[in-house]
Design an enzyme around this catalytic site. Structure first.
Site, PDB file in Angstrom:
ATOM      1  N   LYS A   1     -30.460 -99.281 -11.960  1.00  0.00           N
ATOM      2  CA  LYS A   1     -30.131 -98.491 -10.762  1.00  0.00           C
ATOM      3  C   LYS A   1     -31.408 -98.043 -10.031  1.00  0.00           C
ATOM      4  O   LYS A   1     -32.380 -97.670 -10.684  1.00  0.00           O
ATOM      5  CB  LYS A   1     -29.342 -97.268 -11.245  1.00  0.00           C
ATOM      6  CG  LYS A   1     -28.891 -96.309 -10.179  1.00  0.00           C
ATOM      7  CD  LYS A   1     -28.122 -95.151 -10.804  1.00  0.00           C
ATOM      8  CE  LYS A   1     -29.002 -93.989 -11.160  1.00  0.00           C
ATOM      9  NZ  LYS A   1     -28.974 -92.826 -10.302  1.00  0.00           N
TER      10      LYS A   1
ATOM     11  N   LYS B   1     -34.575 -91.968  -8.502  1.00  0.00           N
ATOM     12  CA  LYS B   1     -35.692 -91.080  -8.140  1.00  0.00           C
ATOM     13  C   LYS B   1     -36.729 -91.043  -9.241  1.00  0.00           C
ATOM     14  O   LYS B   1     -37.897 -90.826  -9.007  1.00  0.00           O
ATOM     15  CB  LYS B   1     -35.172 -89.647  -8.003  1.00  0.00           C
ATOM     16  CG  LYS B   1     -34.429 -89.343  -6.774  1.00  0.00           C
ATOM     17  CD  LYS B   1     -34.150 -87.837  -6.795  1.00  0.00           C
ATOM     18  CE  LYS B   1     -32.881 -87.508  -6.067  1.00  0.00           C
ATOM     19  NZ  LYS B   1     -32.099 -86.469  -6.712  1.00  0.00           N
TER      20      LYS B   1
ATOM     21  N   LYS C   1     -30.416 -89.342 -20.360  1.00  0.00           N
ATOM     22  CA  LYS C   1     -31.458 -88.372 -19.955  1.00  0.00           C
ATOM     23  C   LYS C   1     -32.053 -87.657 -21.160  1.00  0.00           C
ATOM     24  O   LYS C   1     -33.244 -87.352 -21.170  1.00  0.00           O
ATOM     25  CB  LYS C   1     -30.902 -87.358 -18.944  1.00  0.00           C
ATOM     26  CG  LYS C   1     -30.551 -88.009 -17.636  1.00  0.00           C
ATOM     27  CD  LYS C   1     -30.978 -87.234 -16.426  1.00  0.00           C
ATOM     28  CE  LYS C   1     -30.946 -88.179 -15.233  1.00  0.00           C
ATOM     29  NZ  LYS C   1     -31.114 -87.601 -13.958  1.00  0.00           N
TER      30      LYS C   1
HETATM   31  P1  ATP Z   1     -32.251 -89.607 -11.140  1.00  0.00           P
HETATM   32  O1  ATP Z   1     -32.228 -91.087 -11.291  1.00  0.00           O
HETATM   33  O2  ATP Z   1     -33.585 -88.997 -11.245  1.00  0.00           O
HETATM   34  O3  ATP Z   1     -31.185 -88.933 -11.953  1.00  0.00           O
HETATM   35  P2  ATP Z   1     -30.937 -90.165  -8.735  1.00  0.00           P
HETATM   36  O4  ATP Z   1     -31.809 -90.979  -7.872  1.00  0.00           O
HETATM   37  O5  ATP Z   1     -29.859 -90.834  -9.513  1.00  0.00           O
HETATM   38  O6  ATP Z   1     -31.854 -89.304  -9.673  1.00  0.00           O
HETATM   39  P3  ATP Z   1     -29.204 -87.932  -8.076  1.00  0.00           P
HETATM   40  O7  ATP Z   1     -29.645 -86.657  -7.473  1.00  0.00           O
HETATM   41  O8  ATP Z   1     -28.833 -87.895  -9.495  1.00  0.00           O
HETATM   42  O9  ATP Z   1     -30.295 -89.065  -7.823  1.00  0.00           O
HETATM   43  O10 ATP Z   1     -28.008 -88.523  -7.252  1.00  0.00           O
HETATM   44  C1  ATP Z   1     -27.540 -88.009  -6.037  1.00  0.00           C
HETATM   45  C2  ATP Z   1     -26.364 -88.833  -5.552  1.00  0.00           C
HETATM   46  O11 ATP Z   1     -26.806 -90.137  -5.213  1.00  0.00           O
HETATM   47  C3  ATP Z   1     -25.276 -89.020  -6.618  1.00  0.00           C
HETATM   48  O12 ATP Z   1     -24.008 -88.988  -5.989  1.00  0.00           O
HETATM   49  C4  ATP Z   1     -25.550 -90.373  -7.169  1.00  0.00           C
HETATM   50  O13 ATP Z   1     -24.384 -90.979  -7.687  1.00  0.00           O
HETATM   51  C5  ATP Z   1     -26.050 -91.104  -5.927  1.00  0.00           C
HETATM   52  N1  ATP Z   1     -26.959 -92.181  -6.310  1.00  0.00           N
HETATM   53  C6  ATP Z   1     -28.119 -92.056  -6.999  1.00  0.00           C
HETATM   54  N2  ATP Z   1     -28.712 -93.245  -7.173  1.00  0.00           N
HETATM   55  C7  ATP Z   1     -27.882 -94.163  -6.584  1.00  0.00           C
HETATM   56  C8  ATP Z   1     -27.934 -95.572  -6.431  1.00  0.00           C
HETATM   57  N3  ATP Z   1     -28.939 -96.269  -6.910  1.00  0.00           N
HETATM   58  N4  ATP Z   1     -26.930 -96.189  -5.773  1.00  0.00           N
HETATM   59  C9  ATP Z   1     -25.899 -95.482  -5.270  1.00  0.00           C
HETATM   60  N5  ATP Z   1     -25.784 -94.145  -5.374  1.00  0.00           N
HETATM   61  C10 ATP Z   1     -26.758 -93.480  -6.022  1.00  0.00           C
END
Ligand code: ATP
Ligand code: LTN
Length: 334
Positions: free
Chosen positions: A201, A204, A119
């Site tokens: 992955k 968001k 990040k």
């Molecule tokens: P960013 O990528 O912007 O950091 P994010 O989509 O990873 O955001 P978070 O708010 O960081 O979202 O994650 C919220 C929860 O969802 C966390 O427990 C994270 O591990 C889970 N998570 C996020 N993306 C995934 C994914 N692609 N597959 C499974 N779990 C996920």
């Protein structure tokens, strides 16, 4: 242990940042586990808005996103009658214990966090101290509630391991105050991958919106995204390492359609990607429809939502204050 748990059920704590629309990766990796754990755990689920400001946010957008994320928790099946749902900044104990965790963690430990590394590289010029200290705040979130289990996606495993290390260090310095939490990951879907790049992955913050299916996507968008999802060479529909794209789609189908991977492999033996994708669209749409309906109903009743969040914050604080009082006592603060 600092707080005597009257109730024998294990305690679960987890949170999601209000940084963007939630996607099916968030649901499969995390929220699906939250809903299941309500059966036999005491559950606390948090919209972690203090984590979201590690990167500057527009105030009016942040305020709205917090409500949207809380409404989505409920729309996905988190029941405010069974679980505590609250906003992190409603309980100031998080910030206090976060400072104490800053003083418990070493620079080296935080420097090893892979999420910080990736990040901070993405920030243009300005990297806040908060982004670096983020895992210490997350440890505070978890330890304040004497949490036994932390259901998260695979990318958060390292942060939960750090939390265990910090709990151990604190306990060895001051006595057994904190419960050491265990991480809980899905067997299938702990890391849902992008539909456009199955080696990355689903996220968001992905710049390509076609890689991510949001929980609030229109049904036409879902269709377009799935039909244009990349596939692997060959045409077999099987779950294996060499077939990253199809394995990802099978995982999504299995988790949202509640059908095992084996059954899916059998069902699509000898069939083509086109037919498989068409059925997957249907499964995802059927999954999303009731969630979206419930979400819009909740968002229409803002007063009701505020009441749930306020009460959740009060219940959360009643628990965290006991831990914090113990921390003050053993450390000689105040
Ligand atoms: P960013 O990528 O912007 O950091 P994010 O989509 O990873 O955001 P978070 O708010 O960081 O979202 O994650 C919220 C929860 O969802 C966390 O427990 C994270 O591990 C889970 N998570 C996020 N993306 C995934 C994914 N692609 N597959 C499974 N779990 C996920
Ligand atoms: N860092 C997590 C969000 C988070 C969290 C927590 C998860 C903050 N505090 C406590 C579990 C328990 C993320 O998803 N990015």
């Amino acid at each position: 242990m600092g707080e005597v748990k009257m109730n024998k059920r294990k305690r679960t704590f987890s949170g999601i940042q209000p940084t963007g629309s939630l996607h099916i990766g968030n649901y499969i990796g995390t929220i699906k586990q939250w809903v299941e754990m309500q059966k036999d755990h005491q559950c606390i689920y948090c919209v972690v808005d203090l984590h979201a400001i590690t990167v500057p946010k527009k105030p009016e957008v942040l305020k709205e996103r917090i409500r949207e994320v809380a409404a989505l928790f409920i729309a996905c099946g988190v029941d405010p009658e069974k679980s505590i749902i609250f906003i992190q900044s409603h309980n100031p104990d998080h910030s206090v214990l976060s400072w104490i965790m800053d003083c418990t963690a070493s620079m080296g430990q935080l420097e090893r966090m892979t999420q910080y590394k990736s990040k901070s590289e993405k920030q243009k010029g300005f990297v806040s101290v908060g982004l670096f200290n983020y895992p210490a705040l997350m440890a505070a979130d978890i330890l304040l509630y004497q949490t036994d289990v932390v259901p998260v996606g695979d990318d958060q495993k390292q942060h939960v391991e750090l939390t265990r290390d910090l709990a151990q260090r604190f306990n060895s310095r001051y006595g057994e105050v904190f419960t050491e939490p265990e991480v809980s990951l899905q067997k299938v879907g702990a890391r849902v991958m992008s539909l456009q790049d199955p080696s990355a992955k689903m996220s968001k913050s992905d710049e390509d919106p076609n890689g991510t299916i949001d929980l609030l996507d229109s049904l036409e968008e879902v269709k377009k995204k799935i039909m244009s999802a990349v596939t692997d060479s060959g045409k077999e529909i099987v779950f294996k390492k060499e077939k990253l794209a199809i394995s990802n789609l099978l995982g999504i189908y299995s988790q949202l359609g509640n059908i095992s991977i084996e059954e899916l492999e059998k069902k699509y033996q000898g069939k083509g990607y086109g037919e498989f994708k068409k059925d997957l669209v249907e499964a995802v749409v059927e999954f999303l429809k009731p969630i979206q309906k419930k979400y819009y109903r909740i968002m229409k009743n803002q007063e009701g939502l505020e009441k749930i969040l306020k009460q959740g914050g009060e219940k959360a604080r009643a628990i965290s204050q006991k831990t914090l009082a113990e921390v003050y006592k053993v450390m000689g603060l105040g």
